[in-house]
Design an enzyme around this catalytic site. Structure first.
Site, PDB file in Angstrom:
ATOM      1  N   GLU A  18     -12.932 -38.282  21.554  1.00 54.71           N
ATOM      2  CA  GLU A  18     -13.344 -38.222  20.136  1.00 54.71           C
ATOM      3  C   GLU A  18     -13.092 -39.554  19.436  1.00 54.71           C
ATOM      4  O   GLU A  18     -12.363 -39.616  18.449  1.00 54.71           O
ATOM      5  CB  GLU A  18     -12.533 -37.130  19.417  1.00 54.71           C
ATOM      6  CG  GLU A  18     -12.585 -35.761  20.048  1.00 54.71           C
ATOM      7  CD  GLU A  18     -11.539 -34.799  19.477  1.00 54.71           C
ATOM      8  OE1 GLU A  18     -10.663 -35.232  18.696  1.00 54.71           O
ATOM      9  OE2 GLU A  18     -11.582 -33.614  19.831  1.00 54.71           O
ATOM     10  N   PRO A  19     -13.679 -40.634  19.922  1.00 52.99           N
ATOM     11  CA  PRO A  19     -13.394 -41.920  19.279  1.00 52.99           C
ATOM     12  C   PRO A  19     -14.101 -42.055  17.933  1.00 52.99           C
ATOM     13  O   PRO A  19     -15.213 -41.556  17.748  1.00 52.99           O
ATOM     14  CB  PRO A  19     -13.957 -42.941  20.273  1.00 52.99           C
ATOM     15  CG  PRO A  19     -15.041 -42.214  20.986  1.00 52.99           C
ATOM     16  CD  PRO A  19     -14.648 -40.758  21.022  1.00 52.99           C
ATOM     17  N   GLY A  20     -13.451 -42.702  17.004  1.00 49.84           N
ATOM     18  CA  GLY A  20     -14.070 -42.950  15.705  1.00 49.84           C
ATOM     19  C   GLY A  20     -14.015 -44.440  15.398  1.00 49.84           C
ATOM     20  O   GLY A  20     -15.011 -45.160  15.483  1.00 49.84           O
ATOM     21  N   ARG A  21     -12.806 -44.909  15.094  1.00 54.15           N
ATOM     22  CA  ARG A  21     -12.617 -46.294  14.674  1.00 54.15           C
ATOM     23  C   ARG A  21     -13.177 -47.298  15.692  1.00 54.15           C
ATOM     24  O   ARG A  21     -13.786 -48.298  15.301  1.00 54.15           O
ATOM     25  CB  ARG A  21     -11.118 -46.556  14.510  1.00 54.15           C
ATOM     26  CG  ARG A  21     -10.805 -47.891  13.863  1.00 54.15           C
ATOM     27  CD  ARG A  21      -9.312 -48.208  13.944  1.00 54.15           C
ATOM     28  NE  ARG A  21      -8.444 -47.109  13.658  1.00 54.15           N
ATOM     29  CZ  ARG A  21      -7.866 -46.867  12.471  1.00 54.15           C
ATOM     30  NH1 ARG A  21      -8.076 -47.679  11.473  1.00 54.15           N
ATOM     31  NH2 ARG A  21      -7.077 -45.825  12.304  1.00 54.15           N
TER      32      ARG A  21
ATOM     33  N   TYR B 268     -13.317 -45.484   8.133  1.00 54.59           N
ATOM     34  CA  TYR B 268     -12.384 -45.055   7.083  1.00 54.59           C
ATOM     35  C   TYR B 268     -12.504 -45.939   5.834  1.00 54.59           C
ATOM     36  O   TYR B 268     -11.514 -46.221   5.165  1.00 54.59           O
ATOM     37  CB  TYR B 268     -10.936 -45.033   7.620  1.00 54.59           C
ATOM     38  CG  TYR B 268     -10.798 -44.210   8.878  1.00 54.59           C
ATOM     39  CD1 TYR B 268     -10.963 -42.832   8.842  1.00 54.59           C
ATOM     40  CD2 TYR B 268     -10.550 -44.808  10.119  1.00 54.59           C
ATOM     41  CE1 TYR B 268     -10.860 -42.068   9.998  1.00 54.59           C
ATOM     42  CE2 TYR B 268     -10.446 -44.044  11.278  1.00 54.59           C
ATOM     43  CZ  TYR B 268     -10.602 -42.679  11.209  1.00 54.59           C
ATOM     44  OH  TYR B 268     -10.501 -41.920  12.353  1.00 54.59           O
TER      45      TYR B 268
ATOM     46  N   GLY C 276      -8.533 -42.373  19.009  1.00 57.76           N
ATOM     47  CA  GLY C 276      -7.324 -43.169  18.790  1.00 57.76           C
ATOM     48  C   GLY C 276      -7.355 -44.609  19.242  1.00 57.76           C
ATOM     49  O   GLY C 276      -6.455 -45.381  18.881  1.00 57.76           O
TER      50      GLY C 276
ATOM     51  N   ARG D  12      -7.522 -48.343   2.468  1.00 60.94           N
ATOM     52  CA  ARG D  12      -6.609 -48.592   3.592  1.00 60.94           C
ATOM     53  C   ARG D  12      -5.493 -49.594   3.267  1.00 60.94           C
ATOM     54  O   ARG D  12      -4.329 -49.340   3.591  1.00 60.94           O
ATOM     55  CB  ARG D  12      -7.381 -49.041   4.839  1.00 60.94           C
ATOM     56  CG  ARG D  12      -8.446 -48.031   5.294  1.00 60.94           C
ATOM     57  CD  ARG D  12      -9.006 -48.331   6.673  1.00 60.94           C
ATOM     58  NE  ARG D  12      -8.000 -48.138   7.694  1.00 60.94           N
ATOM     59  CZ  ARG D  12      -7.327 -49.105   8.266  1.00 60.94           C
ATOM     60  NH1 ARG D  12      -7.579 -50.357   7.960  1.00 60.94           N
ATOM     61  NH2 ARG D  12      -6.407 -48.847   9.155  1.00 60.94           N
TER      62      ARG D  12
ATOM     63  N   TYR E 110      -1.969 -47.736   3.619  1.00 64.37           N
ATOM     64  CA  TYR E 110      -1.211 -48.012   4.854  1.00 64.37           C
ATOM     65  C   TYR E 110      -0.717 -49.453   4.930  1.00 64.37           C
ATOM     66  O   TYR E 110      -0.291 -49.887   5.998  1.00 64.37           O
ATOM     67  CB  TYR E 110      -2.080 -47.790   6.100  1.00 64.37           C
ATOM     68  CG  TYR E 110      -2.947 -46.556   6.103  1.00 64.37           C
ATOM     69  CD1 TYR E 110      -2.388 -45.283   6.177  1.00 64.37           C
ATOM     70  CD2 TYR E 110      -4.339 -46.665   6.071  1.00 64.37           C
ATOM     71  CE1 TYR E 110      -3.202 -44.152   6.205  1.00 64.37           C
ATOM     72  CE2 TYR E 110      -5.149 -45.542   6.108  1.00 64.37           C
ATOM     73  CZ  TYR E 110      -4.572 -44.290   6.172  1.00 64.37           C
ATOM     74  OH  TYR E 110      -5.382 -43.188   6.200  1.00 64.37           O
TER      75      TYR E 110
ATOM     76  N   CYS F 292      -6.543 -49.690 -12.404  1.00 65.71           N
ATOM     77  CA  CYS F 292      -5.253 -49.808 -13.096  1.00 65.71           C
ATOM     78  C   CYS F 292      -4.088 -49.326 -12.243  1.00 65.71           C
ATOM     79  O   CYS F 292      -3.463 -48.299 -12.554  1.00 65.71           O
ATOM     80  CB  CYS F 292      -5.324 -49.007 -14.391  1.00 65.71           C
ATOM     81  SG  CYS F 292      -6.729 -49.493 -15.359  1.00 65.71           S
TER      82      CYS F 292
HETATM   83  N1  LLP Z   1      -9.901 -36.706  16.678  1.00 68.43           N
HETATM   84  C1  LLP Z   1      -9.036 -36.192  15.783  1.00 68.43           C
HETATM   85  C2  LLP Z   1      -8.591 -34.803  15.932  1.00 68.43           C
HETATM   86  C3  LLP Z   1      -8.575 -36.991  14.721  1.00 68.43           C
HETATM   87  O1  LLP Z   1      -7.709 -36.474  13.856  1.00 68.43           O
HETATM   88  C4  LLP Z   1      -9.030 -38.329  14.596  1.00 68.43           C
HETATM   89  C5  LLP Z   1      -8.577 -39.172  13.494  1.00 68.43           C
HETATM   90  C6  LLP Z   1      -9.957 -38.804  15.544  1.00 68.43           C
HETATM   91  C7  LLP Z   1     -10.353 -37.969  16.581  1.00 68.43           C
HETATM   92  C8  LLP Z   1     -10.513 -40.201  15.503  1.00 68.43           C
HETATM   93  O2  LLP Z   1      -9.507 -41.134  15.674  1.00 68.43           O
HETATM   94  P1  LLP Z   1      -9.854 -42.705  15.844  1.00 68.43           P
HETATM   95  O3  LLP Z   1     -10.597 -42.860  17.150  1.00 68.43           O
HETATM   96  O4  LLP Z   1     -10.685 -43.107  14.700  1.00 68.43           O
HETATM   97  O5  LLP Z   1      -8.539 -43.356  15.863  1.00 68.43           O
HETATM   98  N2  LLP Z   1      -7.594 -42.949   7.778  1.00 68.43           N
HETATM   99  C9  LLP Z   1      -6.796 -43.595   8.810  1.00 68.43           C
HETATM  100  C10 LLP Z   1      -7.064 -43.002  10.160  1.00 68.43           C
HETATM  101  C11 LLP Z   1      -6.852 -41.509  10.213  1.00 68.43           C
HETATM  102  C12 LLP Z   1      -7.217 -40.910  11.535  1.00 68.43           C
HETATM  103  C13 LLP Z   1      -7.293 -39.437  11.448  1.00 68.43           C
HETATM  104  N3  LLP Z   1      -7.712 -38.791  12.647  1.00 68.43           N
HETATM  105  C14 LLP Z   1      -7.057 -45.095   8.762  1.00 68.43           C
HETATM  106  O6  LLP Z   1      -7.821 -45.545   7.901  1.00 68.43           O
HETATM  107  O7  LLP Z   1      -6.470 -45.849   9.528  1.00 68.43           O
END
Ligand code: LLP
Length: 416
Positions: free
Chosen positions: A273-276, A371, A239, A312, A316, A343
């Site tokens: 669980e970082p992603g972004r 994403y 997050g 995105r 959003y 289109c």
């Molecule tokens: N863990 C869980 C259970 C999640 O559902 C998510 C993201 C993450 C970790 C990673 O979150 P992050 O660190 O990336 O914030 N498509 C959207 C974002 C959707 C996030 C879904 N869950 C966007 O493009 O902003």
């Protein structure tokens, strides 16, 4: 590090010219920096210091196996949400013992495969899912390690579509009823409750909601201890936000530091669980200007990337910075809406951007490492972009551009 910088008037990824990559491989084109992925994962890892921890990269963010492989090599764990993501992690050389499995509806076959692979933990989200995991594990005569994803009901103060920790959201189990579900889990023959899980949303730019969620999770842990259920880890989800424009997200070290201060317990393992925050600013999407279409009302620059490549902005209304790869020294800036060939009126990557453009110019859509490709589609029967991983002065094609055969080859006409 800043992986994308200008050198001699043109932008580079590490030491590779983006202009050249666009010319060689065509556009739209995703370009990632290996060093940026590594550095961001390591920043999380190091911020934990002596605290037992596991940084599980959220695979959904950018799941190319080259990305997963680079992270696996430096010790990353992985947060997955499907068997497809598990197969990617395994093919990329990831360690199944460092995999946590999130998601609201894991299918029996997915649970079976994950048990066979020997993953670290299932993050379960409902009574029904707990029952299903018990059934699958008992049929296999295996014990499933689980944590329960609780919904701490804190406001992540982010876009409603990516806020997940409120009572209104479909995710997790109400934290107030979780003790009952933990008891059921502890009483089940083939379930071993080992942790608590929560994830409150994405693109958070403040620390407070994370700390509030942890406080509630700690209260639950204490209560479970009184019930005789001792847990081995806390999974605090992902997050952490990134800077797309003028946001000021906390530094990784401040975010982890605040969590550890609140936790104040070195005996428990912390999983995140970082992603972004790892992938977002490790990638750009390159696109070429097809046509300039000035009208009395507005200036449109029609580019060759579209909502199917990067959804995105359409989904959003999110802002992603867009810059010229080789800024012009002639001409002047004007305001442009950067729109794709699809289109749909919602097909834009940026609106009202002040840029000095000519047809054929290459633009970089920034912060596209997260994403971006993973949410791409074939809408309008558009082949998905190629992906490149830059490593120093080398550029590797880590996914070739799709062909029309790739798109249509799975289909058949019915016989008369
Ligand atoms: N863990 C869980 C259970 C999640 O559902 C998510 C993201 C993450 C970790 C990673 O979150 P992050 O660190 O990336 O914030 N498509 C959207 C974002 C959707 C996030 C879904 N869950 C966007 O493009 O902003």
């Amino acid at each position: 590090m800043t992986p994308f910088t200008y050198n001699n008037g043109s932008m580079q990824a590490e030491a590779v010219s983006l202009q050249q990559l666009a010319e060689e491989h065509g556009t739209p084109l995703y370009v990632y920096s290996r060093a940026a992925f590594e550095e961001r994962w390591q920043a999380f890892d190091q911020a934990f210091g002596e605290q037992p921890h596991l940084v599980c990269y959220a695979v959904k963010t950018n799941s190319n196996i080259a990305v997963l492989n680079v992270l696996a090599k430096i010790g990353a764990g992985f947060d997955i949400v499907s068997q497809g993501e598990l197969e990617r992690v395994l093919r990329a050389g990831g360690d199944p013992k460092k995999v946590v499995f999130s998601g609201v509806a894991k299918q029996p076959a997915e649970i079976k495969r994950a048990l066979e692979a020997g993953i670290r933990c299932f993050n379960i989200e409902s009574h029904a899912e707990l029952d299903r995991i018990q059934d699958v594990a008992s049929a296999m005569n295996m014990i499933a390690p689980i944590s329960i994803r609780v919904n701490p009901d804190v406001d992540a103060k982010t876009h409603p579509y990516i806020s997940t920790g409120l009572k209104d959201n479909k995710f997790g189990v109400d934290i107030n009823t979780a003790p009952e579900l933990y008891q059921k889990a502890a009483d089940y023959s083939h379930i071993n409750p080992i942790g608590i899980d929560c994830h409150i949303g994405s693109q958070l730019t403040e620390i407070t909601p994370f700390v509030d969620a942890l406080e509630r999770v700690l209260a639950l842990k204490e209560q479970l201890g009184q019930q005789g259920i001792e847990l081995h880890h806390l999974d605090l989800g992902g997050g952490l936000g990134i800077q797309y424009t003028d946001e000021t997200p906390p530094a990784i070290s401040d975010y982890i530091g605040a969590l550890l201060t609140k936790l104040n317990d070195k005996s428990i393992e912390v999983i995140i669980e970082p992603g972004r925050a790892i992938a977002g600013n490790a990638g750009v999407l390159l696109t070429a200007v097809e046509f300039l279409k000035p009208t009395d009302h507005k200036n449109f620059a029609i580019i060759d990337a579209a909502m199917n490549d990067l959804i995105r902005p359409a989904l959003y209304q999110s802002y992603q910075d867009i810059v010229a790869v080789t800024p012009r020294s002639d001409g002047t800036d004007a305001e442009w809406d950067l729109v794709g060939p699809v289109c749909e009126t919602g097909d834009f990557l940026g609106k009202g951007r002040s840029l000095n453009l000519k047809a054929g110019d290459i633009l970089a859509v920034k912060s596209a490492g997260a994403y971006g490709f993973t949410m791409a589609s074939n809408y309008n029967t558009r082949p998905r972009a190629a992906e490149i991983m830059v490593d120093g002065d080398k550029a590797h094609v880590i996914r070739r551009r799709e062909t029309y055969d790739d798109l249509i080859g799975l289909e058949t006409v019915i016989a008369d």
